[in-house]
Design an enzyme around this catalytic site. Structure first.
Site, PDB file in Angstrom:
ATOM      1  N   TYR A 162      31.892  37.691  25.506  1.00 58.31           N
ATOM      2  CA  TYR A 162      30.840  36.978  26.254  1.00 58.31           C
ATOM      3  C   TYR A 162      31.411  35.737  26.942  1.00 58.31           C
ATOM      4  O   TYR A 162      31.139  35.468  28.108  1.00 58.31           O
ATOM      5  CB  TYR A 162      29.738  36.590  25.269  1.00 58.31           C
ATOM      6  CG  TYR A 162      28.540  35.899  25.886  1.00 58.31           C
ATOM      7  CD1 TYR A 162      27.597  36.612  26.614  1.00 58.31           C
ATOM      8  CD2 TYR A 162      28.345  34.530  25.726  1.00 58.31           C
ATOM      9  CE1 TYR A 162      26.482  35.982  27.166  1.00 58.31           C
ATOM     10  CE2 TYR A 162      27.247  33.891  26.273  1.00 58.31           C
ATOM     11  CZ  TYR A 162      26.315  34.631  26.991  1.00 58.31           C
ATOM     12  OH  TYR A 162      25.216  33.995  27.536  1.00 58.31           O
ATOM     13  N   LYS A 166      31.523  35.014  30.923  1.00 59.59           N
ATOM     14  CA  LYS A 166      30.827  33.886  31.538  1.00 59.59           C
ATOM     15  C   LYS A 166      31.804  32.921  32.219  1.00 59.59           C
ATOM     16  O   LYS A 166      31.470  32.314  33.239  1.00 59.59           O
ATOM     17  CB  LYS A 166      29.976  33.161  30.488  1.00 59.59           C
ATOM     18  CG  LYS A 166      28.815  34.022  29.973  1.00 59.59           C
ATOM     19  CD  LYS A 166      27.846  34.385  31.094  1.00 59.59           C
ATOM     20  CE  LYS A 166      26.605  35.078  30.581  1.00 59.59           C
ATOM     21  NZ  LYS A 166      25.638  35.360  31.641  1.00 59.59           N
TER      22      LYS A 166
END
Ligand SMILES: NC(=O)c1ccc[n+]([C@@H]2O[C@H](COP(=O)([O-])OP(=O)(O)OC[C@H]3O[C@@H](n4cnc5c(N)ncnc54)[C@H](O)[C@@H]3O)[C@@H](O)[C@H]2O)c1
Length: 261
Positions: A162, A166
């Site tokens: 993640y 991002k």
């Protein structure tokens, strides 16, 4: 009415932050396209917006599919005549400690959170270029700056997939700002801190949610937890004319976290 006459597509708008963003933009006069892979959530959100007197349509889309995104853009132009704003809020997590993270965990998170954002902007670009106007807003994360995934206060930790995705969204935002700017398109990002939504509550037990909220409240200078509306307000600014000389930026909306690495 800061978005009067504007047409906005919001991916991931069936839930959480995307839904709050869609509601906020609608309240400022934009016609909204609720774009989400969850058909039930799409239908319910469109119904709520229309019941409140807003212009809205729904479109079931998986942001990992270029073909579906192409159909989304065409359907929006067919219905509203143009596309002014794209907010990329669709996102997922698959947390697991780094040494146990498998290919599937990595590929699905990078696929939705990073590649899905890239695909969506590529699909919308020509629609904005031909009008020499566009606002693209990518929802990144505090995690993309290397903060947030600590295994503390009910945080599951283990979010290398993640956080890499991002971080990619933050850099992609800068690159796209450079490439699309000459066509009159602003590209920015909002990086939320922890906000209680289905994404962050369903991955924890109720006790962990409570513990996590307490930690996040204590480690934020404003001494409160953020809300989806806090994020929607920041997004509204960056897709409105008030930010017309801002591009390539990531705005942290985290209440002033004091535990930044
Ligand atoms: N909640 C937080 O604390 C937080 C913090 C930082 C960043 N974010 C980011 O904000 C965005 C929204 O998160 P949220 O908390 O509202 O989550 P959420 O789970 O409440 O909403 C995400 C929505 O995206 C949709 N979605 C998931 N995969 C999709 C796909 N492949 N195609 C289309 N739609 C898809 C889901 O159906 C859901 O409606 C995400 O990008 C997330 O990473 C959230």
């Amino acid at each position: 009415m800061r978005l009067k006459g504007r047409v906005a597509i919001v991916t991931g708008a069936g839930s959480g932050l995307g839904k709050a963003i869609a509601e906020r933009c609608a309240s400022e006069g934009a016609s909204i396209v609720i774009a989400d892979m969850n058909q039930g959530a799409v239908d319910a959100t469109v119904k709520e917006l229309q019941a409140a007197g807003h212009q809205a349509m729904g479109f079931k889309v998986n942001v990992t599919s270029r073909a579906q995104l192409k159909e989304l853009m065409q359907a929006t132009e067919d219905k509203f005549g143009k596309i002014d704003i794209l907010v990329n809020s669709a996102g997922i997590t698959r947390n697991r400690p780094f040494k146990e993270m498998n290919d599937e965990d990595w590929d699905i998170v990078l696929g939705v959170d990073l590649k899905g954002t890239f695909f969506a902007v590529q699909a919308v670009a020509d629609y904005m270029i031909k009008h020499r106007y566009g606002k693209v807003l990518n929802i990144s994360s505090l995690g993309g700056l290397g903060v947030g995934g600590h295994a503390v206060g009910g945080s599951p930790g283990g979010s290398s997939n993640y956080q890499a995705a991002k971080a990619g969204v933050i850099q992609l935002t800068k690159t796209l700002a450079r490439e699309l700017g000459p066509h009159g398109i602003n590209v920015n990002s909002v990086a939320p801190g922890f906000i209680l939504t289905p994404m962050t509550s369903t991955t924890r037990t109720p006790e962990e949610v409570k513990e996590h909220m307490a930690v996040r409240t204590k480690t934020c200078v404003l001494n409160r937890a953020g809300t989806p509306q806090d994020i929607a307000n920041a997004v509204l600014f960056l897709v409105s004319e008030e930010s017309s000389f801002i591009s390539g930026q990531t705005l942290l909306v985290d209440g002033g976290r004091t535990d930044k690495i």
